[in-house]
Design a protein around this motif. Structure first.
Motif, PDB file in Angstrom:
ATOM      1  N   SER A  53       1.304  -1.469  -0.103  1.00 28.18           N
ATOM      2  CA  SER A  53      -0.100  -0.016  -0.256  1.00 28.18           C
ATOM      3  C   SER A  53       1.177   1.433  -0.199  1.00 28.18           C
ATOM      4  O   SER A  53       0.798   2.065   0.118  1.00 28.18           O
ATOM      5  CB  SER A  53      -0.877  -0.330   1.012  1.00 28.18           C
ATOM      6  OG  SER A  53       0.008  -0.169   2.130  1.00 28.18           O
ATOM      7  N   SER A  54       2.044   0.695  -0.331  1.00 30.33           N
ATOM      8  CA  SER A  54       2.905   2.539   0.083  1.00 30.33           C
ATOM      9  C   SER A  54       3.103   3.504  -1.064  1.00 30.33           C
ATOM     10  O   SER A  54       2.496   4.772  -0.233  1.00 30.33           O
ATOM     11  CB  SER A  54       4.735   1.926  -0.503  1.00 30.33           C
ATOM     12  OG  SER A  54       4.363   1.170  -1.217  1.00 30.33           O
ATOM     13  N   LEU A  55       2.153   3.220  -2.246  1.00 24.39           N
ATOM     14  CA  LEU A  55       2.282   4.245  -3.357  1.00 24.39           C
ATOM     15  C   LEU A  55       1.392   4.877  -3.171  1.00 24.39           C
ATOM     16  O   LEU A  55       0.886   5.714  -3.070  1.00 24.39           O
ATOM     17  CB  LEU A  55       1.888   3.328  -4.603  1.00 24.39           C
ATOM     18  CG  LEU A  55       3.006   2.841  -6.079  1.00 24.39           C
ATOM     19  CD1 LEU A  55       2.454   2.128  -7.149  1.00 24.39           C
ATOM     20  CD2 LEU A  55       3.690   4.418  -6.453  1.00 24.39           C
ATOM     21  N   VAL A  56      -0.255   4.501  -2.716  1.00 26.28           N
ATOM     22  CA  VAL A  56      -0.955   4.838  -2.210  1.00 26.28           C
ATOM     23  C   VAL A  56      -1.080   5.905  -1.094  1.00 26.28           C
ATOM     24  O   VAL A  56      -1.709   6.976  -0.508  1.00 26.28           O
ATOM     25  CB  VAL A  56      -2.663   4.410  -1.900  1.00 26.28           C
ATOM     26  CG1 VAL A  56      -2.607   3.923  -3.861  1.00 26.28           C
ATOM     27  CG2 VAL A  56      -2.185   3.346  -1.052  1.00 26.28           C
ATOM     28  N   ASP A  57      -0.268   5.768   0.155  1.00 25.55           N
ATOM     29  CA  ASP A  57      -0.026   6.421   1.411  1.00 25.55           C
ATOM     30  C   ASP A  57       1.141   7.298   1.069  1.00 25.55           C
ATOM     31  O   ASP A  57       0.676   8.590   0.163  1.00 25.55           O
ATOM     32  CB  ASP A  57       1.019   5.321   2.163  1.00 25.55           C
ATOM     33  CG  ASP A  57       1.543   5.690   3.085  1.00 25.55           C
ATOM     34  OD1 ASP A  57       1.120   7.500   4.085  1.00 25.55           O
ATOM     35  OD2 ASP A  57       1.879   5.254   4.093  1.00 25.55           O
ATOM     36  N   ILE A  58       2.417   7.210   0.514  1.00 26.54           N
ATOM     37  CA  ILE A  58       3.771   8.907   0.503  1.00 26.54           C
ATOM     38  C   ILE A  58       3.440   8.613  -0.753  1.00 26.54           C
ATOM     39  O   ILE A  58       4.062  10.166  -1.221  1.00 26.54           O
ATOM     40  CB  ILE A  58       4.966   7.997   1.488  1.00 26.54           C
ATOM     41  CG1 ILE A  58       5.375   6.765   0.649  1.00 26.54           C
ATOM     42  CG2 ILE A  58       5.016   8.008   2.713  1.00 26.54           C
ATOM     43  CD1 ILE A  58       7.194   6.757   0.663  1.00 26.54           C
ATOM     44  N   PRO A  80      19.150  11.101  -3.934  1.00 23.57           N
ATOM     45  CA  PRO A  80      18.756  10.840  -2.634  1.00 23.57           C
ATOM     46  C   PRO A  80      17.048  11.653  -2.824  1.00 23.57           C
ATOM     47  O   PRO A  80      17.038  11.834  -4.573  1.00 23.57           O
ATOM     48  CB  PRO A  80      19.351  12.008  -1.804  1.00 23.57           C
ATOM     49  CG  PRO A  80      19.949  13.015  -2.012  1.00 23.57           C
ATOM     50  CD  PRO A  80      20.617  12.215  -3.482  1.00 23.57           C
ATOM     51  N   TYR A  81      15.822  11.125  -2.910  1.00 24.23           N
ATOM     52  CA  TYR A  81      15.180  11.254  -2.849  1.00 24.23           C
ATOM     53  C   TYR A  81      14.134  12.342  -1.905  1.00 24.23           C
ATOM     54  O   TYR A  81      14.519  11.872  -0.518  1.00 24.23           O
ATOM     55  CB  TYR A  81      13.820  10.123  -2.792  1.00 24.23           C
ATOM     56  CG  TYR A  81      14.340   9.204  -4.064  1.00 24.23           C
ATOM     57  CD1 TYR A  81      14.434   9.649  -5.092  1.00 24.23           C
ATOM     58  CD2 TYR A  81      15.066   8.055  -3.802  1.00 24.23           C
ATOM     59  CE1 TYR A  81      14.803   8.187  -6.134  1.00 24.23           C
ATOM     60  CE2 TYR A  81      15.299   7.699  -4.495  1.00 24.23           C
ATOM     61  CZ  TYR A  81      15.192   7.429  -5.737  1.00 24.23           C
ATOM     62  OH  TYR A  81      16.218   7.304  -6.636  1.00 24.23           O
ATOM     63  N   LEU A 328      10.785   5.038  -4.339  1.00 29.92           N
ATOM     64  CA  LEU A 328       9.442   4.833  -3.433  1.00 29.92           C
ATOM     65  C   LEU A 328      10.122   3.534  -3.038  1.00 29.92           C
ATOM     66  O   LEU A 328      10.162   3.634  -1.682  1.00 29.92           O
ATOM     67  CB  LEU A 328       8.571   3.843  -4.550  1.00 29.92           C
ATOM     68  CG  LEU A 328       6.882   3.382  -3.502  1.00 29.92           C
ATOM     69  CD1 LEU A 328       6.693   4.038  -2.667  1.00 29.92           C
ATOM     70  CD2 LEU A 328       6.050   1.954  -4.345  1.00 29.92           C
ATOM     71  N   THR A 329      11.101   2.761  -2.569  1.00 31.04           N
ATOM     72  CA  THR A 329      11.881   1.651  -1.909  1.00 31.04           C
ATOM     73  C   THR A 329      12.521   2.866  -1.574  1.00 31.04           C
ATOM     74  O   THR A 329      11.986   1.982   0.304  1.00 31.04           O
ATOM     75  CB  THR A 329      11.976   0.523  -3.348  1.00 31.04           C
ATOM     76  OG1 THR A 329      11.201   0.427  -4.103  1.00 31.04           O
ATOM     77  CG2 THR A 329      13.332  -0.293  -2.182  1.00 31.04           C
ATOM     78  N   GLN A 350       7.938  -5.078  -1.273  1.00 24.45           N
ATOM     79  CA  GLN A 350       6.370  -3.332  -2.461  1.00 24.45           C
ATOM     80  C   GLN A 350       5.676  -4.090  -3.236  1.00 24.45           C
ATOM     81  O   GLN A 350       4.379  -3.910  -3.583  1.00 24.45           O
ATOM     82  CB  GLN A 350       7.982  -2.488  -3.112  1.00 24.45           C
ATOM     83  CG  GLN A 350       8.870  -1.888  -2.344  1.00 24.45           C
ATOM     84  CD  GLN A 350       7.833  -0.556  -1.800  1.00 24.45           C
ATOM     85  OE1 GLN A 350       6.818  -0.241  -1.859  1.00 24.45           O
ATOM     86  NE2 GLN A 350       7.900  -0.048  -0.948  1.00 24.45           N
ATOM     87  N   LEU A 351       6.430  -5.213  -4.212  1.00 21.80           N
ATOM     88  CA  LEU A 351       5.799  -6.225  -5.750  1.00 21.80           C
ATOM     89  C   LEU A 351       5.945  -7.387  -5.213  1.00 21.80           C
ATOM     90  O   LEU A 351       8.076  -8.108  -5.049  1.00 21.80           O
ATOM     91  CB  LEU A 351       6.271  -5.184  -6.210  1.00 21.80           C
ATOM     92  CG  LEU A 351       6.064  -4.145  -7.121  1.00 21.80           C
ATOM     93  CD1 LEU A 351       6.811  -3.786  -8.641  1.00 21.80           C
ATOM     94  CD2 LEU A 351       4.559  -4.202  -7.239  1.00 21.80           C
TER      95      LEU A 351
END
Length: 466
Positions: A53-58, A80-81, A328-329, A350-351
């Motif tokens: 669910s990380s994509l729809v979260d952060i 860095p991100y 994302l990761t 993640q996947l």
């Protein structure tokens, strides 16, 4: 909004009250509410199957968000991100609970659990339904207005869960669909399924418009899409229905119009027998030597490593996937450990492609006399039954014009053919945005997306969320 972030797990059980899985979640709840039990709560997740669910979260809806690399920003892909306060978070209107499906994130099978208990359409829906019932019981949220928010395969999960929850007496205020697909027949490019080609045509036209491949270039995307939908559901659908009996002159006319709408030469449309699959379109739109467009987001492109192969090679992860997965990761793992102080000896998945590979796509619709649905599962009947039994439940559809994984015209088709009373048609609310599958990848689309979801939650809650 002052809020508390809680990262934790809940156990799932079988009928004998034996533990079968531990489900990881992150909840964001507003502080200082006089009666927290009446504040809306939204349960959110991604799809896959096999996606956390990380994509729809952060990625989009939580109180913190990634600053995504933009289209063509190759230099911004490595770390860095940046993780910043999310001015477009829907936490303003609802508490949020992001749930990782079993086998993804830190959620895993334990005790008496087996993969067959979770890796399937029906089984997955039942697991999520049990989690929600356990969550609202443990945290005293039974009287809260309740919403589901699913992205991609998560919209199929929405439909199955809605029926399961309503059947268990858990009534929902609303179901939020992001990049919707309920009927896989509308997506399958297989011999004999001519339905898929008209449903993809408006998305082809939108992506061609974005890349300026149309001549003359229409000034209005909305006007172009209207033309493409009219042609797709009229002359084009009729021509495909005619099959090999279609007169040669008429076939040439159809190919010429398809070329005008997509920028692909009429000769190639003729070579494809008027049936251009998505992989061919993605490779040919930018020209014989051009890059390949993205499936999840047609705005993104990537060079092909093996462009002379008759089918795409295995060297590409996908144009938009390649841009976002690194960000994302790294960002989410850093967020879990350093901001939420949640650590584990296990890797956060993640996947999970093993889950995707083992997924049981067989599904029996709610109305059994309509067939087994085992070849191309269609969960729309489950949503129809949930809407009919929970008549106050509202449904929100959010789709991107440049999404070629779950094309928006296929969503239109599915809901137009969903068997519900006319009195419930007004419970369906549809919105479109100039972005692809991950609606939050275009910052320009976020203000409208947030506003529409906030308004939907306030209206379906009946009191503006307070």
């Amino acid at each position: 909004i002052p809020y508390t972030a809680t990262a934790g797990t809940l156990l799932l059980y079988n009928d004998k009250q034996e533990a079968t899985a531990t489900v990881c979640y992150i909840a964001y709840t507003e502080d200082g509410m006089k009666d927290a039990a009446t504040r809306p709560v939204t349960f959110a997740y991604n799809g896959g199957p096999g996606g956390s669910s990380s994509l729809v979260d952060i990625g989009g809806f939580g109180p913190r968000r990634i600053v995504w690399p933009g289209v063509g920003d190759v230099q911004d892909e490595p770390p860095p991100y940046k993780l910043v306060n999310n001015e477009y978070s829907i936490l303003k209107s609802t508490d949020l609970v992001f749930i990782d499906a079993v086998g993804t994130g830190y959620s895993r099978i334990v005790g008496k659990g087996t993969p067959k208990m979770f890796y399937g359409i029906k089984e997955d829906g039942a697991a999520f339904s049990q989690f929600i019932q356990r969550y609202v019981t443990r945290f005293g949220r039974w009287n809260s207005p309740k919403f589901l928010l699913g992205e991609s395969y998560g919209t199929m999960r929405n439909a199955v869960m809605a029926q399961d929850l309503v059947s268990s007496g858990v009534y929902l205020n609303g179901v939020i669909m992001c990049s919707t697909v309920l009927n896989l027949t509308t997506l399958e490019f297989v011999a004999g399924n001519d339905l898929v080609y008209p449903l993809y045509l408006p998305s082809y036209a939108a992506v061609a418009w974005y890349h300026h491949k149309l001549s003359p270039q229409p000034a209005s995307l909305d006007a172009l899409i209207a033309q493409a939908k009219e042609f797709a559901s009229g002359p084009y659908e009729h021509a495909l229905f005619e099959g090999e009996t279609l007169p040669a002159a008429e076939k040439q006319q159809i190919a010429a119009r398809l070329s005008q709408l997509t920028g692909i030469p009429a000769s190639l449309w003729m070579e494809a027998n008027l049936r251009m699959t998505l992989p061919v379109f993605m490779r040919r739109l930018m020209g014989p030597e051009g890059p390949m467009t993205g499936r999840f987001d047609g705005r993104f492109t990537t060079p092909e490593l093996q462009p002379l192969l008759p089918v795409p090679g295995e060297g590409n992860t996908g144009a938009s996937t390649g841009v976002i997965m690194g960000a994302l990761t790294a960002t989410f793992d850093n967020y879990l450990s350093r901001t939420l102080n949640y650590t584990s000896e296990r890797l956060y998945k993640q996947l999970n492609f093993e889950v995707n590979r083992d997924w049981d796509m067989k599904f029996h619709p709610a109305l059994s006399d309509l067939g087994t649905g085992e070849s191309y599962p269609n969960v729309a009947p489950s949503l129809a039954r949930a809407m009919n039994n929970n008549r106050g439940m509202q449904v929100m559809l959010n789709n991107g014009y440049f999404d070629m994984a779950t094309p928006f015209f296929a969503t239109d088709y599915t809901f137009a053919h969903m068997d519900i009373p006319d009195s419930l048609r007004g419970n369906i609310h549809e919105y479109f945005y100039p972005v692809g599958h991950m609606l939050y990848l275009n910052p320009k689309a976020m203000p409208a997306l947030q506003k529409n979801i906030d308004s939907f939650i306030a209206s379906a809650s009946g009191h503006g969320g307070k």
